[in-house]
Design an enzyme around this catalytic site. Structure first.
Site, short mmCIF file in Angstrom:
data_model
loop_
_atom_site.label_atom_id
_atom_site.label_comp_id
_atom_site.label_asym_id
_atom_site.label_seq_id
_atom_site.Cartn_x
_atom_site.Cartn_y
_atom_site.Cartn_z
N SER A 21 0.80 -1.22 0.00
CA SER A 21 0.00 0.00 0.00
C SER A 21 0.83 1.27 0.00
CB SER A 21 -0.94 0.00 1.20
OG SER A 21 -0.24 -0.26 2.39
N HIS A 26 -5.24 -3.81 -2.19
CA HIS A 26 -4.99 -2.82 -3.24
C HIS A 26 -4.94 -3.44 -4.64
CE1 HIS A 26 -4.42 0.99 -1.18
NE2 HIS A 26 -3.89 0.30 -0.19
N LYS A 50 -12.02 -0.22 -0.99
CA LYS A 50 -11.16 0.54 -1.91
C LYS A 50 -11.80 0.54 -3.30
CE LYS A 50 -7.21 0.34 1.02
NZ LYS A 50 -6.57 -0.63 1.89
C1 LIG Z 1 -6.61 -0.82 3.36
C2 LIG Z 1 -5.98 -2.11 3.62
C3 LIG Z 1 -6.57 -3.04 4.48
C4 LIG Z 1 -7.79 -2.69 5.28
O1 LIG Z 1 -8.94 -2.64 4.52
P1 LIG Z 1 -10.23 -1.87 5.09
O2 LIG Z 1 -11.35 -2.48 4.35
O3 LIG Z 1 -10.03 -0.42 4.83
O4 LIG Z 1 -10.28 -2.17 6.56
C5 LIG Z 1 -5.97 -4.27 4.63
N1 LIG Z 1 -4.84 -4.59 3.97
C6 LIG Z 1 -4.23 -3.71 3.15
C7 LIG Z 1 -2.98 -4.12 2.43
C8 LIG Z 1 -4.78 -2.46 2.95
O5 LIG Z 1 -4.16 -1.58 2.15
#
Ligand SMILES: *Cc1c(COP(=O)(O)O)cnc(C)c1O
Length: 404
Positions: free
Chosen positions: A191, A219, A250
């Site tokens: 990320s 992601h 996302k």
């Molecule tokens: C954003 C993210 C999460 C968490 O996801 P949410 O649905 O926002 O809780 C988990 N793992 C990674 C790699 C992320 O970038």
């Protein structure tokens, strides 16, 4: 007579928080929350100012897509505002089950379970699947939710150097006689740098050393692979990853997380994953919006959006390179602009915001000390002229700060 002395010496047990906060603020590393007015769009209003938005994870523009809005509204009308219970008591609605079947089909796996967030999906799954007699072998840049899940499991945690397959194998060799179960775990797309895990090689190691293989594709879902099917699809590693995690927060544009795998894995998580057991399920609107998002991803419009996302990514990276920016490791729409010093990164972001572009600075604890950066994320819905203007403004602000 009142005891004034006793009152003035009364201690605040949270005084240390006030002191720590003061220190962070004076160090220039305590940015305020930016407040969005209106919708999450490529150009939108934060803190009363119109800016080009390079800050959200809304890769495909689905947060405001009409099909998701309509699905959410219809669900509210038909089913109300909340689910009313945890999944294991009375909170499993038909909407939740249908969504899980839809995701399993999209990911080409037997079964899927949806959690309240990607964070709880990781933390709840790692801690349910492993125990204190087991071994977790984890990339050093894995997401915080994986780290927390690993800690909650009380397993032994060994960290390999970022994307370093040799270092991962060294750990597996050193622990060849480890009596418990072993798990290799990695983000699919990282990320903070936008780089992609060496998944085929990690799968080779998992098979050679008889490990469980787990990938967090937060992601990558909706971004990588055919029609956004993720890292496993991108590398054609179907059948080699036992546990796939994804997020609905996302590219999918709503909220939630999910785990994909065998029917038995999912049935086991129903019984042992603590966020599933002890926290209420999604409201109908959320489940319905996610269903609409996957329907869209399966359609020609969805495919077009994913293609547009990659075309915009290539275009924006090329324009940034022309202006002197470098980002060697990014392979995805996540574009890190390295600054180093956290206070300077926050200053860069602030000046950029004042100039009309919103890209957040990230510092410790999100990234290591001394590795602060600006993170820009491209979406399918940015227009070319918006990206050009953003590139110009980035260069204009970065130059006097000595960043380019
Ligand atoms: C954003 C993210 C999460 C968490 O996801 P949410 O649905 O926002 O809780 C988990 N793992 C990674 C790699 C992320 O970038």
């Amino acid at each position: 007579m009142s005891d004034v002395g006793a009152q003035t010496t009364k201690q605040n047990p949270l005084q240390y928080i006030t002191e720590q906060l003061k220190e962070l603020r004076e160090g220039g590393v305590a940015p305020k929350l930016r407040v969005l007015e209106g919708e999450q769009k490529p150009v939108c209003i934060f803190d009363g100012r119109e800016v080009i938005n390079l800050a959200s994870n809304n890769y495909l523009g689905l947060t405001t897509h009409k099909a998701l809005r309509k699905a959410a509204l219809d669900a509210v009308k038909r089913y109300g505002a909340g689910a009313g219970a945890v999944r294991t008591i009375a909170g499993t609605m038909k909407l939740h089950v249908e969504l899980e079947e839809q995701i399993a089909a999209f990911k080409n796996v037997e079964a899927c379970v949806v959690f309240q967030s990607g964070f709880t999906a990781n933390a709840g799954t790692v801690s349910a699947v492993l125990g204190k007699e087991d071994l977790i072998v984890s990339d050093e840049l894995n997401h915080a939710s994986i780290i927390d899940g690993a800690r909650l499991s009380r397993a032994t945690i060994k960290v390999f150097k970022h994307k370093d397959v040799k270092d991962c194998e060294r750990i597996l060799q050193e622990n060849a006689s480890f009596p418990g179960k072993k798990l290799i775990i990695t983000d699919g797309v990282f990320s903070m740098d936008g780089d992609i895990a060496p998944l085929p090689e990690l799968c080779d190691l998992a098979e050679k050393y008889n490990c469980i293989m787990m990938v967090d594709d937060a992601h990558a879902s909706g971004v990588l692979g055919r029609g956004g099917r993720g890292t496993i699809d991108h590398f054609a590693c179907h059948g080699r990853v036992h546990i796939q995690v994804g997020t609905l927060s996302k590219a999918i544009g709503a909220m939630g997380g999910y785990v994909c795998g065998s029917r038995d894995l999912i049935d086991f998580l129903y019984l042992r994953a603590r966020p599933f057991l002890f926290s209420t399920s999604h409201p109908p609107a959320t489940a319905a919006a996610c269903q609409a998002a996957f329907a869209l991803l399966n359609s020609p419009e969805g495919e077009k959006l994913v293609k547009k996302l990659w075309a915009n990514t290539k275009f924006f990276k090329r324009e940034l390179k022309k202006r002197g920016f470098q980002f060697k490791v990014s392979e995805t729409p996540i574009i890190p602009i390295h600054v180093g010093d956290a206070a300077k990164a926050f200053e860069f972001s602030k000046k950029l915001f004042e100039a009309g572009v919103f890209a957040p600075a990230v510092g410790y604890p999100t990234v290591a000390e001394g590795r602060a950066r600006l993170r820009a994320i491209v979406s399918a819905t940015h227009k070319r002229d918006q990206l050009l203007k953003a590139a110009d403004l980035l260069a204009e602000v970065a130059k006097p700060l000595g960043i380019i």
